[in-house]
Design a protein around this motif. Structure first.
Motif, mmCIF file in Angstrom:
data_model
loop_
_atom_site.group_PDB
_atom_site.id
_atom_site.type_symbol
_atom_site.label_atom_id
_atom_site.label_comp_id
_atom_site.label_asym_id
_atom_site.label_seq_id
_atom_site.Cartn_x
_atom_site.Cartn_y
_atom_site.Cartn_z
ATOM 1 N N GLY A 136 45.552 51.427 45.553
ATOM 2 C CA GLY A 136 46.138 50.432 46.576
ATOM 3 C C GLY A 136 47.697 49.896 46.363
ATOM 4 O O GLY A 136 48.058 49.765 45.255
ATOM 5 N N VAL A 137 48.212 49.475 47.517
ATOM 6 C CA VAL A 137 49.257 48.938 47.530
ATOM 7 C C VAL A 137 49.286 47.703 48.546
ATOM 8 O O VAL A 137 48.264 47.840 49.336
ATOM 9 N N ASN A 138 50.229 46.709 48.476
ATOM 10 C CA ASN A 138 50.299 45.691 49.384
ATOM 11 C C ASN A 138 50.718 45.842 50.744
ATOM 12 O O ASN A 138 51.001 47.206 50.832
ATOM 13 N N GLY A 139 50.427 45.160 51.663
ATOM 14 C CA GLY A 139 50.493 45.849 53.047
ATOM 15 C C GLY A 139 51.609 44.992 53.797
ATOM 16 O O GLY A 139 52.679 44.885 53.452
ATOM 17 N N ASP A 140 51.354 44.317 55.044
ATOM 18 C CA ASP A 140 52.102 43.745 55.842
ATOM 19 C C ASP A 140 52.760 42.433 55.613
ATOM 20 O O ASP A 140 52.225 41.918 54.664
ATOM 21 N N PHE A 141 54.072 41.882 56.214
ATOM 22 C CA PHE A 141 54.506 40.832 56.044
ATOM 23 C C PHE A 141 53.515 39.721 56.538
ATOM 24 O O PHE A 141 52.945 39.669 57.678
ATOM 25 N N ALA A 142 53.793 38.432 56.053
ATOM 26 C CA ALA A 142 52.842 37.295 56.364
ATOM 27 C C ALA A 142 53.758 36.351 56.906
ATOM 28 O O ALA A 142 54.794 35.879 56.537
ATOM 29 N N GLY A 143 52.885 35.437 58.030
ATOM 30 C CA GLY A 143 53.685 34.493 58.508
ATOM 31 C C GLY A 143 52.788 33.281 58.290
ATOM 32 O O GLY A 143 51.376 33.306 58.247
ATOM 33 N N LYS A 144 53.385 31.807 58.483
ATOM 34 C CA LYS A 144 52.389 30.685 58.427
ATOM 35 C C LYS A 144 52.139 29.980 59.900
ATOM 36 O O LYS A 144 53.016 29.844 60.249
ATOM 37 N N TYR A 145 50.987 29.615 59.956
ATOM 38 C CA TYR A 145 50.892 28.763 61.075
ATOM 39 C C TYR A 145 51.378 27.312 60.825
ATOM 40 O O TYR A 145 51.973 26.976 59.811
ATOM 41 N N THR A 146 51.738 26.617 61.740
ATOM 42 C CA THR A 146 52.506 25.121 61.618
ATOM 43 C C THR A 146 51.782 24.529 60.570
ATOM 44 O O THR A 146 52.606 23.568 60.077
ATOM 45 N N ASP A 147 50.673 24.502 60.617
ATOM 46 C CA ASP A 147 50.030 23.531 59.624
ATOM 47 C C ASP A 147 50.083 24.113 57.928
ATOM 48 O O ASP A 147 49.695 23.434 57.030
ATOM 49 N N LYS A 148 50.532 25.321 58.018
ATOM 50 C CA LYS A 148 50.582 25.977 56.825
ATOM 51 C C LYS A 148 49.564 26.180 55.812
ATOM 52 O O LYS A 148 49.822 26.337 54.727
ATOM 53 N N ASN A 149 48.572 26.034 56.361
ATOM 54 C CA ASN A 149 47.340 26.265 55.593
ATOM 55 C C ASN A 149 46.735 27.764 55.757
ATOM 56 O O ASN A 149 45.875 28.077 55.005
ATOM 57 N N LYS A 150 47.117 28.467 56.715
ATOM 58 C CA LYS A 150 46.536 29.802 57.000
ATOM 59 C C LYS A 150 47.663 30.588 57.414
ATOM 60 O O LYS A 150 48.888 30.267 57.818
ATOM 61 N N LEU A 151 47.528 31.799 56.943
ATOM 62 C CA LEU A 151 48.563 33.021 56.967
ATOM 63 C C LEU A 151 47.893 33.812 58.086
ATOM 64 O O LEU A 151 46.648 33.914 58.723
ATOM 65 N N PHE A 152 48.987 34.578 58.856
ATOM 66 C CA PHE A 152 48.814 35.665 59.715
ATOM 67 C C PHE A 152 49.704 36.709 59.507
ATOM 68 O O PHE A 152 50.625 36.636 59.047
ATOM 69 N N THR A 153 49.276 38.040 59.717
ATOM 70 C CA THR A 153 50.091 39.255 59.843
ATOM 71 C C THR A 153 51.213 39.129 60.964
ATOM 72 O O THR A 153 51.012 38.753 62.069
ATOM 73 N N MET A 154 52.350 39.577 60.573
ATOM 74 C CA MET A 154 53.456 39.613 61.557
ATOM 75 C C MET A 154 53.518 40.817 62.513
ATOM 76 O O MET A 154 53.741 40.447 63.660
ATOM 77 N N ASN A 155 52.557 41.784 62.142
ATOM 78 C CA ASN A 155 52.347 42.836 63.078
ATOM 79 C C ASN A 155 50.682 43.111 63.387
ATOM 80 O O ASN A 155 50.089 42.404 62.841
ATOM 81 N N ILE A 156 50.374 43.992 64.007
ATOM 82 C CA ILE A 156 49.036 44.305 64.539
ATOM 83 C C ILE A 156 48.382 44.640 63.325
ATOM 84 O O ILE A 156 48.576 45.364 62.437
ATOM 85 N N PHE A 157 47.032 44.326 63.217
ATOM 86 C CA PHE A 157 46.218 44.701 62.286
ATOM 87 C C PHE A 157 44.717 44.799 62.591
ATOM 88 O O PHE A 157 44.272 43.939 63.468
ATOM 89 N N VAL A 158 44.240 45.893 62.344
ATOM 90 C CA VAL A 158 42.876 46.562 62.601
ATOM 91 C C VAL A 158 42.102 46.728 61.170
ATOM 92 O O VAL A 158 42.662 47.780 60.306
ATOM 93 N N LYS A 159 41.319 46.175 61.001
ATOM 94 C CA LYS A 159 40.248 46.603 59.737
ATOM 95 C C LYS A 159 38.769 47.134 60.222
ATOM 96 O O LYS A 159 38.106 46.286 60.956
ATOM 97 N N ASP A 160 38.152 48.035 59.748
ATOM 98 C CA ASP A 160 36.763 48.644 59.981
ATOM 99 C C ASP A 160 36.475 48.596 61.388
ATOM 100 O O ASP A 160 35.444 48.343 61.951
ATOM 101 N N GLY A 161 37.663 48.950 62.268
ATOM 102 C CA GLY A 161 37.386 49.091 63.743
ATOM 103 C C GLY A 161 37.511 47.831 64.462
ATOM 104 O O GLY A 161 37.281 47.795 65.578
ATOM 105 N N GLN A 162 37.738 46.619 63.688
ATOM 106 C CA GLN A 162 37.919 45.241 64.216
ATOM 107 C C GLN A 162 39.146 44.863 64.460
ATOM 108 O O GLN A 162 40.216 44.975 63.529
ATOM 109 N N ILE A 163 39.501 44.622 65.574
ATOM 110 C CA ILE A 163 41.073 44.033 65.772
ATOM 111 C C ILE A 163 41.196 42.710 65.354
ATOM 112 O O ILE A 163 40.645 41.605 66.113
ATOM 113 N N LEU A 164 41.617 42.411 64.363
ATOM 114 C CA LEU A 164 41.941 41.021 63.694
ATOM 115 C C LEU A 164 43.381 40.436 64.526
ATOM 116 O O LEU A 164 43.818 39.285 64.555
#
Length: 319
Positions: A136-164
């Motif tokens: 395993g290796v690390n993946g995408d860059f992450a950004g933070k929502y304005t409340d800084k409590n949650k992260l999101f990927t900077m690019n498109i992300f799909v896992k197990d057929g589900q578009i996140l």
């Protein structure tokens, strides 16, 4: 005993004396001895021989070794000098015709974007979900929502057929995808919309390193691209049958300085990548393997001095 006066009068002995001296000095060693590279600049593994022959700014390959983790999966570890700087790299070469696939992973194996988690723990959770993981290796860059409590990927992300996440930020140029028919590709994120119904996995990257066999010669000039630092990146061969996962350690004086992105693009090309993209680097760069006991071991030395939690990763699994 051969006397010096005799040597001066006999060319045959002069030649012999010369070779004896050369043999002596070549066999001697000291802590400040300068290593003189030979064929392939000293590289012994096929992968590093190809890279060393292609990259003219590699002075010497000080040590390289390869081993097969499982059928179709080769791990290569290398110490080399690049622009006089010590550099340490780890590479996983995956033969996608050998019952192996490269898929995404997330914290706690959940199909949501929230809190980060270190890569070994993400891999443990993926195994609990039934995946037989090797690397395993690390993946995408992450950004933070304005409340800084949650992260999101900077690019498109799909896992197990589900578009996140199906949007990407300007400047993000690469997307590693696995289609439902098993084929792996690297595309531009703008092309995702036309194939999204056929995508099983998708991991976004930032910069394109190699596109259709050509190195990216138009890197932006900024702190991300121009500094020598830790790097993680992924590439595919021209036929999309071989995948490469790379991690370069950096920001550690005397051990590994890291590389600039322009260097990384050249390295990808030398390794045999026809397309390649840059993933999150710096303290996020992590290279993990599962050993014979089933434990997950971090091979590289993260620049933070400890593992950094990341938003997602890429893992090699047995189908």
């Amino acid at each position: 005993m051969i006397r010096i006066n005799d040597l001066k009068s006999n060319k045959k002995y002069i030649t012999l004396w010369y070779f004896v001296c050369m043999l002596f000095f070549s066999c001697s060693s000291s802590s400040d001895e300068v290593m003189v590279p030979g064929l392939h600049k000293g590289a012994k593994t096929p992968l590093m021989q190809s890279v060393a022959d292609y990259m003219d700014k590699i002075q010497v390959v000080e040590k390289d070794s390869s081993y097969q983790l499982t059928e179709g999966l080769t791990i290569t570890e290398v110490n080399f000098r690049y622009l006089t700087r010590p550099t340490r790299i780890f590479v996983a070469e995956i033969d996608l015709d050998k019952n192996l696939s490269v898929v995404t992973c997330t914290p706690n194996n959940e199909n949501i974007q929230d809190q980060p988690q270190v890569m070994p723990e993400q891999m443990i959770w993926a195994e609990k979900a039934g995946k037989d993981i090797c690397v395993g290796v690390n993946g995408d860059f992450a950004g933070k929502y304005t409340d800084k409590n949650k992260l999101f990927t900077m690019n498109i992300f799909v896992k197990d057929g589900q578009i996140l996440k199906e949007t990407y930020y300007p400047g993000y140029e690469g997307l590693f995808v696995v289609l439902k028919n098993g084929e792996s590709k690297i595309i531009h994120p703008k092309d995702f919309e036309g194939i999204k119904d056929d995508v099983l996995e998708a991991m976004g990257g930032y910069h394109s390193l190699v596109r259709d066999g050509e190195e990216n010669k138009e890197m932006p000039v900024d702190d991300i691209t121009m500094q020598f630092g830790p790097r993680t990146f992924v590439g595919l061969s021209k036929d999309n049958k071989k995948c490469f996962l790379f991690v370069i350690d950096g920001r550690q004086e005397g051990y590994s300085s890291g590389m600039r992105l322009e260097d990384v693009a050249t390295l990808c090309k030398g390794a045999g990548c026809y397309n390649a993209i840059n993933l999150d680097g710096g303290g996020s760069s992590t290279f993990v393997i599962k050993d014979k006991t089933g434990s997950f071991n971090v091979l590289n030395k993260p620049s933070d001095g400890q593992l950094r939690p990341v938003i997602n990763g890429l893992v090699v699994i047995k189908k």
